[in-house]
Scaffold this active site. Structure first.
Site: not given
Ligand code: CP
Ligand code: NVA
Length: 310
Positions: A105, A132, A135, A228, A268, A296
């Protein structure tokens, strides 16, 4: 099909590979809930490099590799020599001598590309400023659970900032043939190259992908609405300015009136109530949002099992 490959962008995957990940994740979920052992990565080790904060990604990857019979190593850039300037290409070659896979990440997407270029083990993108993918693959599993497998019959709307989630939704929707309307302010559109690539991918599946400025237009007849944070990691200094710019893009009851009657709302996480989503809409959809968080684990187990089992 995916053994030995990296997972950096959904755009790099074939539509079959996307479905393979989602379907295998569903299978692993069933196995885990039934207590059926699935130690597919017995004795393998995943290194997890974090140059940004995380709750879900860190915990779900670490628990996931453990449930698959392997071990996860949390590698913060505060502790790694990487944080003191050791080149990513050297880090990649060193870690490849010890590990069986790397999750990273980070900020710039080019850091992941560089890591993957020099690593000879699978590299998994755990979020970059651009994408991402873990996700969004998770969200596709969650959509499948709540709305069925026929993605081509569904319409999703994304409302808010054109960020890493938006870019990955564009790639995900294009691959599975799901209609996606993205509403963002004109200066906060998704990445232009990603949008072009998604349109090209959509030609294969017939997905109707569009951008508009008006959130009410985007959510018209939508089966799924996603949003988001308005200020992603690294944009903290812009938070106050962004709050004003994005105010018309809040996912609230009024906006939902324009969607399909059975619309579900996804996030998310982490969520900022009173900003991109109201507390009321969040709590009405908490069953979906926390399935999304749980998934996830299952999706990343599928990704690790499929890429690292070689
Ligand atoms: N959704 C997500 O990636 O959460 P974290 O930042 O907590 O990992
Ligand atoms: N767009 C957000 C996603 C967090 C999971 C960020 O990059 O901070």
């Amino acid at each position: 099909m995916l053994a030995g490959k990296d997972l950096i962008s959904i755009h790099d995957l074939s539509a079959d590979e996307v479905h393979e990940i989602i379907d295998f994740a569903a299978e692993l979920k069933t196995m885990q809930k039934a207590g059926v052992p699935h130690r597919i990565l017995e004795g393998k080790t995943l290194g997890m490099i974090f140059e940004k904060s995380s709750t879900r990604t860190r915990v779900s990857f670490e628990v996931g590799i453990f449930q698959l019979g392997g071990t996860g190593l949390f590698l913060s850039n505060k502790d790694l020599q990487l944080g003191r300037g050791e080149p990513i290409k050297d880090t990649a070659r060193v870690l490849s001598r010890y590990l069986d896979g790397i999750m990273i990440r980070t900020f710039g997407h080019d850091r992941i590309i560089e890591l993957a270029k020099y690593a000879d083990i699978p590299v998994i993108n755990g979020l970059s400023d651009l994408l991402h993918p873990c996700q969004v693959l998770t969200d596709l599993l969650t959509i499948q659970e709540h709305k069925g497998k026929n993605f081509r019959a569904l319409k999703m709307a994304y409302v808010g900032d054109g960020n890493n989630m938006t870019n990955s939704y564009l790639y995900g929707a294009a691959k599975v043939g799901m209609a996606l309307s993205v509403a963002t302010p004109a200066n906060y559109k998704p990445d232009a190259t990603v949008f072009e690539n998604a349109l090209t991918d959509a030609e294969e599946t017939g997905a109707n992908i569009e951008w508009c400025e008006n959130p009410f237009d985007a959510v018209k007849d939508a089966d799924i609405i996603a949003t988001d944070t308005w200020a992603s990691m690294g944009q903290e200094a812009e938070h106050d300015e962004r709050k004003k710019i994005f105010a018309p893009y809040q996912v609230n009851k009024e906006l939902l009136k324009h969607a399909s009657k059975n619309v579900i709302v996804m996030h998310c996480l982490p969520a900022y109530r009173g900003e991109e989503i109201t507390d009321e809409v969040f709590e009405d959809n908490a069953h979906v949002i926390f399935d999304e968080a749980e998934n996830r684990l299952h999706t990343q187990k599928a990704i690790m099992a499929l890429t690292m089992n070689q």
